[in-house]
Design a protein around this motif. Structure first.
Motif, short mmCIF file in Angstrom:
data_model
loop_
_atom_site.label_atom_id
_atom_site.label_comp_id
_atom_site.label_asym_id
_atom_site.label_seq_id
_atom_site.Cartn_x
_atom_site.Cartn_y
_atom_site.Cartn_z
N ALA A 130 26.29 -4.29 72.32
CA ALA A 130 27.38 -3.42 71.85
C ALA A 130 27.37 -2.06 72.54
CB ALA A 130 27.31 -3.24 70.34
N SER A 131 26.23 -1.68 73.12
CA SER A 131 26.11 -0.39 73.81
C SER A 131 26.34 -0.51 75.32
CB SER A 131 24.73 0.21 73.56
OG SER A 131 24.52 0.43 72.19
N GLY A 132 26.71 -1.70 75.78
CA GLY A 132 26.92 -1.90 77.21
C GLY A 132 25.69 -2.36 77.95
N GLY A 133 24.71 -2.85 77.22
CA GLY A 133 23.49 -3.32 77.86
C GLY A 133 23.62 -4.74 78.37
N GLY A 134 22.56 -5.21 78.97
CA GLY A 134 22.52 -6.58 79.45
C GLY A 134 22.48 -6.69 80.96
N ALA A 135 21.79 -7.73 81.42
CA ALA A 135 21.66 -7.96 82.86
C ALA A 135 23.01 -8.28 83.50
CB ALA A 135 20.68 -9.11 83.10
N LEU A 136 23.80 -9.14 82.86
CA LEU A 136 25.09 -9.52 83.46
C LEU A 136 26.03 -8.33 83.55
CD1 LEU A 136 27.17 -11.46 84.60
CD2 LEU A 136 27.74 -12.11 82.26
N PHE A 137 26.19 -7.60 82.48
CA PHE A 137 27.14 -6.48 82.50
C PHE A 137 26.72 -5.42 83.52
CE2 PHE A 137 29.06 -2.52 81.02
CZ PHE A 137 30.39 -2.91 81.00
N ASN A 165 18.53 -14.40 76.25
CA ASN A 165 18.35 -13.22 75.42
C ASN A 165 17.57 -13.60 74.16
OD1 ASN A 165 20.78 -14.65 74.37
ND2 ASN A 165 20.72 -13.01 72.86
N ARG A 166 17.02 -12.58 73.53
CA ARG A 166 16.44 -12.77 72.21
C ARG A 166 17.58 -12.59 71.21
NH1 ARG A 166 12.55 -8.53 71.26
NH2 ARG A 166 13.69 -7.42 72.84
N VAL A 167 17.52 -13.27 70.10
CA VAL A 167 18.59 -13.21 69.10
C VAL A 167 18.88 -11.76 68.74
CG1 VAL A 167 19.24 -13.82 66.75
CG2 VAL A 167 18.08 -15.49 68.18
N GLY A 168 20.16 -11.40 68.81
CA GLY A 168 20.59 -10.05 68.46
C GLY A 168 20.44 -9.03 69.58
N LYS A 169 19.97 -9.45 70.74
CA LYS A 169 19.75 -8.53 71.86
C LYS A 169 20.59 -8.97 73.06
CE LYS A 169 16.69 -5.97 69.84
NZ LYS A 169 17.04 -4.60 69.50
N ALA A 170 20.75 -8.06 74.00
CA ALA A 170 21.50 -8.35 75.23
C ALA A 170 20.66 -9.23 76.15
CB ALA A 170 21.86 -7.04 75.93
N ASP A 171 21.33 -9.87 77.08
CA ASP A 171 20.67 -10.74 78.04
C ASP A 171 19.73 -9.96 78.95
OD1 ASP A 171 23.39 -9.83 78.82
OD2 ASP A 171 22.82 -10.63 80.78
N TRP A 186 28.16 -17.13 75.69
CA TRP A 186 26.76 -16.91 75.35
C TRP A 186 26.57 -16.33 73.96
CZ3 TRP A 186 25.14 -13.95 80.40
CH2 TRP A 186 25.27 -14.79 81.51
N TYR A 187 27.46 -15.44 73.55
CA TYR A 187 27.28 -14.74 72.28
C TYR A 187 28.26 -15.18 71.20
CZ TYR A 187 24.26 -11.67 74.98
OH TYR A 187 23.26 -11.20 75.78
N GLY A 188 29.00 -16.25 71.46
CA GLY A 188 29.97 -16.74 70.48
C GLY A 188 29.33 -17.34 69.23
N ASP A 189 28.07 -17.69 69.34
CA ASP A 189 27.34 -18.25 68.21
C ASP A 189 27.07 -17.13 67.20
OD1 ASP A 189 25.51 -19.29 66.41
OD2 ASP A 189 24.15 -20.05 67.93
N PRO A 190 27.58 -17.25 65.98
CA PRO A 190 27.37 -16.18 64.99
C PRO A 190 25.90 -15.92 64.66
CG PRO A 190 28.37 -18.10 63.96
CD PRO A 190 28.34 -18.37 65.44
N LEU A 191 25.01 -16.85 64.96
CA LEU A 191 23.58 -16.63 64.71
C LEU A 191 22.95 -15.80 65.80
CD1 LEU A 191 22.54 -20.17 63.44
CD2 LEU A 191 23.04 -18.11 62.10
#
Length: 180
Positions: free
Chosen positions: A26-33, A60-66, A174-179
């Motif tokens: 949500a903060s713009g993190g992640g390897a892909l972005f 990614n770990r659950v709840g974290k960016a890739d 990748w993040y469409g899973d609500p879990l």
């Protein structure tokens, strides 16, 4: 090097100095972005075509960016493979394969050399006194503003929107899973 047929890209991004936000999607993190937006723009600019097909996997770990991802892209008749990572070492390089040879650009984000390999041998090209890529970006923006241009001839809205469409599509998968 002949006609371009395949591009292979590997890039490692350090996150130590980026802080906690880099692991928050949500903060713009992640390897892909953070790594993919540059890669997607570079490939489309070099090939003068838009990427029409793409797929990929992220970790990614659950709840974290890739923290790493692998992309498979098709731009015209050229196939592109990319590994972007933040959590293990890989030698960053961009290799363009053609019908008569290849060009390797070690550490293409910050590198100042390219190596051409073909049937005639190997030739190394070095840019002397190369400045940080940020200098070129600032100079480009300043040049556009000075000339009254409101759109960059390099980073066009079409290129930017296509890159963001690809990133958004992959993140939705990748993040469409609500879990997650």
């Amino acid at each position: 090097m002949g006609e371009v047929k395949f591009i292979d890209v590997k890039e490692k991004h350090e996150i130590d100095d980026k802080g906690e936000w880099f692991s928050e999607i949500a903060s713009g993190g992640g390897a892909l972005f953070n790594g993919g937006s540059n890669l997607l723009g570079v490939v489309q600019f070099l090939l003068q075509d838009s990427i029409k097909e793409w797929s990929g996997f992220g970790y990614n770990r659950v709840g974290k960016a890739d923290t790493r991802c692998v992309l498979a892209l098709k731009c015209g008749a050229v196939l592109i493979n990319s590994l972007i990572t933040t959590d293990f070492d890989v030698e960053s390089e961009l290799v363009v394969y053609g019908t008569r040879g290849k060009i390797k650009i070690p550490n293409y984000w910050e590198g100042s050399a390219a190596i051409l390999e073909n049937g005639l041998g190997t030739k190394r090209f070095v840019l002397e006194n190369q400045e940080n890529e940020l200098v070129y970006e600032v100079d480009h923006i300043a040049s556009c503003l000075a000339s009254g241009a409101v759109v960059s001839p390099i980073v066009t809205p079409k290129l930017t929107m296509q890159s963001m469409t690809i990133i958004q599509d992959l993140y939705q998968k990748w993040y469409g899973d609500p879990l997650n």
